[in-house]
Write an enzyme that holds these catalytic residues in place. Structure first.
Site, short mmCIF file in Angstrom:
data_model
loop_
_atom_site.label_atom_id
_atom_site.label_comp_id
_atom_site.label_asym_id
_atom_site.label_seq_id
_atom_site.Cartn_x
_atom_site.Cartn_y
_atom_site.Cartn_z
N TYR A 39 0.81 -1.22 0.00
CA TYR A 39 0.00 0.00 0.00
C TYR A 39 0.84 1.27 0.00
O TYR A 39 0.33 2.36 -0.23
CB TYR A 39 -0.92 0.02 1.23
CG TYR A 39 -0.18 -0.20 2.53
CD1 TYR A 39 0.32 0.87 3.27
CD2 TYR A 39 0.06 -1.49 2.99
CE1 TYR A 39 1.03 0.66 4.44
CE2 TYR A 39 0.77 -1.71 4.16
CZ TYR A 39 1.25 -0.63 4.88
OH TYR A 39 1.96 -0.85 6.03
N MET B 51 7.25 3.89 0.27
CA MET B 51 7.44 4.48 1.59
C MET B 51 6.89 3.50 2.64
O MET B 51 5.76 3.66 3.12
CB MET B 51 6.74 5.83 1.71
CG MET B 51 6.94 6.45 3.09
SD MET B 51 6.05 8.01 3.27
CE MET B 51 7.22 9.12 2.54
N PRO B 52 7.67 2.49 2.99
CA PRO B 52 7.20 1.54 4.01
C PRO B 52 6.95 2.23 5.34
O PRO B 52 7.77 3.03 5.80
CB PRO B 52 8.33 0.52 4.12
CG PRO B 52 9.32 0.84 3.08
CD PRO B 52 9.00 2.16 2.50
N HIS B 53 5.80 1.94 5.94
CA HIS B 53 5.45 2.51 7.24
C HIS B 53 4.32 1.68 7.84
O HIS B 53 3.67 0.90 7.15
CB HIS B 53 5.03 3.97 7.11
CG HIS B 53 3.79 4.15 6.28
ND1 HIS B 53 3.82 4.16 4.91
CD2 HIS B 53 2.50 4.32 6.63
CE1 HIS B 53 2.59 4.32 4.45
NE2 HIS B 53 1.75 4.41 5.48
N ALA B 54 4.11 1.88 9.11
CA ALA B 54 3.00 1.25 9.82
C ALA B 54 2.35 2.31 10.70
O ALA B 54 2.81 3.46 10.75
CB ALA B 54 3.51 0.07 10.66
#
Length: 147
Positions: A56, A65-68
């Site tokens: 996503y 842009m990997p993030h959680a």
């Protein structure tokens, strides 16, 4: 705050290759983990969410842009940048990724300025091309510093 101020020391790197998307995420989050911007659970949350929801966080062709979510282990707001010399496939449907911008957002608001500056940088075709073709970590840092 300037965009470059969100990047802790040694958070801009160039890696030759990631064996898979999981290793690419590990590369992109390692400096944030090392500098206590995130904990290990944050990285696992990104990977779990990717398995459930897909990648996503792919922003543009070649850029992710990997993030959680903040409650998954974000301790401080910060960013990292990892350029892969060889791109990596996150899913069959998406284009391969070469540039990963790791994001740790400690709350809902503290990263908004960084995201705005980053989106302006990535929308500029010359800047995006310069990031994707940079030959050194200093080159990458200089591009971000001038954003």
């Amino acid at each position: 705050m300037r965009l470059i101020d969100y990047f802790p020391e040694s958070s801009i790197s160039i890696k030759p290759v990631a064996q898979n998307w999981q290793e690419a995420i590990d590369f992109s989050m390692s400096s944030l983990l090392q500098h206590h911007y995130i904990n290990a659970e944050y990285i696992e949350a990104i990977k779990s969410s990717t398995l459930i929801n897909g990648p996503y966080y792919i922003l543009a062709p070649g850029v992710a842009m990997p993030h959680a979510r903040p409650e998954c282990g974000a301790l401080k707001t910060g960013m990292s940048l990892t350029l892969l010399k060889q791109d990596v496939q996150f899913s069959k449907e998406d284009e391969p990724v070469k540039l990963l911008i790791g994001l740790s957002a400690a709350d809902a608001d503290s990263h908004i300025g960084a995201i705005q500056a980053l989106s302006e940088l990535l929308c500029d075709e010359d800047s995006l091309s310069a990031l994707l073709t940079a030959k050194s970590e200093k080159q990458l840092a200089d591009i971000i510093a001038h954003a």
